[in-house]
Design an enzyme around this catalytic site. Structure first.
Site, mmCIF file in Angstrom:
data_model
loop_
_atom_site.group_PDB
_atom_site.id
_atom_site.type_symbol
_atom_site.label_atom_id
_atom_site.label_comp_id
_atom_site.label_asym_id
_atom_site.label_seq_id
_atom_site.Cartn_x
_atom_site.Cartn_y
_atom_site.Cartn_z
ATOM 1 N N TYR A 128 5.569 -14.456 -14.073
ATOM 2 C CA TYR A 128 4.469 -13.751 -13.458
ATOM 3 C C TYR A 128 3.136 -14.123 -13.794
ATOM 4 O O TYR A 128 2.086 -14.332 -13.049
ATOM 5 C CB TYR A 128 4.666 -12.138 -14.080
ATOM 6 C CG TYR A 128 3.802 -11.227 -13.466
ATOM 7 C CD1 TYR A 128 4.012 -10.555 -11.991
ATOM 8 C CD2 TYR A 128 2.824 -10.790 -14.272
ATOM 9 C CE1 TYR A 128 2.896 -9.842 -11.692
ATOM 10 C CE2 TYR A 128 1.963 -9.514 -13.977
ATOM 11 C CZ TYR A 128 1.988 -9.246 -12.577
ATOM 12 O OH TYR A 128 1.245 -8.406 -12.085
ATOM 13 N N VAL A 129 2.884 -14.535 -15.160
ATOM 14 C CA VAL A 129 1.668 -15.227 -15.619
ATOM 15 C C VAL A 129 1.177 -16.327 -14.772
ATOM 16 O O VAL A 129 0.039 -16.439 -14.287
ATOM 17 C CB VAL A 129 1.571 -15.472 -16.930
ATOM 18 C CG1 VAL A 129 0.318 -16.105 -17.549
ATOM 19 C CG2 VAL A 129 1.788 -14.315 -17.951
ATOM 20 N N ALA A 143 0.715 -1.256 -0.107
ATOM 21 C CA ALA A 143 -0.036 -0.032 -0.155
ATOM 22 C C ALA A 143 0.762 1.295 0.097
ATOM 23 O O ALA A 143 0.297 2.153 0.074
ATOM 24 C CB ALA A 143 -0.992 0.067 1.300
ATOM 25 N N ASP A 192 6.596 -7.924 5.246
ATOM 26 C CA ASP A 192 6.917 -9.146 4.239
ATOM 27 C C ASP A 192 6.214 -10.159 4.099
ATOM 28 O O ASP A 192 6.021 -11.002 4.753
ATOM 29 C CB ASP A 192 8.510 -9.727 4.456
ATOM 30 C CG ASP A 192 8.848 -10.682 3.466
ATOM 31 O OD1 ASP A 192 8.243 -10.903 2.548
ATOM 32 O OD2 ASP A 192 10.191 -11.174 3.691
ATOM 33 N N VAL A 193 5.138 -10.171 2.876
ATOM 34 C CA VAL A 193 4.106 -10.963 2.709
ATOM 35 C C VAL A 193 4.627 -12.486 2.574
ATOM 36 O O VAL A 193 3.964 -13.423 2.827
ATOM 37 C CB VAL A 193 3.219 -10.651 1.832
ATOM 38 C CG1 VAL A 193 2.654 -9.418 2.126
ATOM 39 C CG2 VAL A 193 3.889 -10.618 0.509
#
Length: 252
Positions: free
Chosen positions: A159-160, A17, A64-65
């Site tokens: 990424y895809v 965010a 840090d997710v």
């Protein structure tokens, strides 16, 4: 954005965010009356100030997710400050450093890193908020995928693949969390102009623009209305769905 009360009294966590799309989500939620947990690896003073200017209360949390302990601490901080967690927007993603690369030349270390953030991170954040939402018998989770997971995109297989995983995870989570009173949906944005995407090849950017029914650049604010809908009671009977917000590139 006009101030209303779609999310009045609710607490929403937005990951990633500090800037860009995540910042737009945080400010949009605040304008609708939410308390906002501004979660990011980096300092988020600008977003906190914008949330407060929009009329919301903000809590900045470094997270840090991809790290379970860090994510658990984020959820704990949200409850300690605001007493509840009503919404989660899983926006954090590893993309800025992702470069156009033929799939057979991809570095396995980069593959592992992007999956750690974009897939494992979504799972960890959902896991962290679920005890609170289960106890409340209510909650709304919005995962952020990408139109490339629907349409495909050469040169960005890692990424895809992560965003495709998010689409599938959302369906599984919706089935599992529905009996707990928790809805889970996904937004698939088109190519959005942010600081993290301006360095993409101009030809690549133009290919998205030319394919749209609405032929203009997509901005972070273009996604906010859909996120507010999914976080609010307006979508109270909507779960497990993918909403593509891309100006009419992909059509169903």
């Amino acid at each position: 954005m006009p101030t209303h009360d779609l999310l009045a009294g609710r607490t929403v966590i937005v990951t990633g965010a500090a800037t860009g799309i995540g910042q737009a989500f945080a400010v949009g939620a605040a304008a609708q009356g939410a308390n906002v947990v501004v979660a990011d690896m980096n300092a988020a003073d600008e977003t906190v100030a914008a949330v407060e200017a929009a009329g919301g209360r903000a809590l900045a949390v470094r997270v840090d997710v991809s790290d379970d302990a860090s994510v658990q601490a984020m959820a704990k901080a949200a409850v300690e400050r605001f007493g509840r967690i009503d919404g989660l927007v899983n926006n954090a993603a590893y993309f800025r450093e992702v470069k156009l690369t033929p799939f057979e030349e991809l570095d396995p270390a980069i593959w592992d890193r992007i999956f750690s953030v974009n897939v494992k991170g979504v799972w960890l954040c959902c896991k962290a908020v679920m005890p609170v939402m289960r106890a409340q018998r209510s909650g709304a989770i919005v995962n952020i995928a990408s139109v490339v997971a629907v349409a495909g995109q050469p040169g960005y297989l890692h990424y895809v693949a992560t965003k495709g995983a998010v689409l599938s995870m959302t369906k599984g989570l919706a089935k599992e969390c529905g009996p707990m009173g928790v809805r889970v949906n996904v937004i698939a944005p088109g190519f959005v102009i942010t600081d993290a995407t301006r360095n993409r090849p101009i030809e690549w950017q133009q290919s998205f623009l030319k394919a749209r029914a609405i032929s203009r650049e997509q901005k972070p604010d273009d996604l906010v209305g859909t996120a507010l809908y999914l976080l609010s009671d307006l979508s109270g009977f909507v779960s497990g769905q993918t909403i593509v917000v891309d100006g009419g590139h992909i059509m169903y």
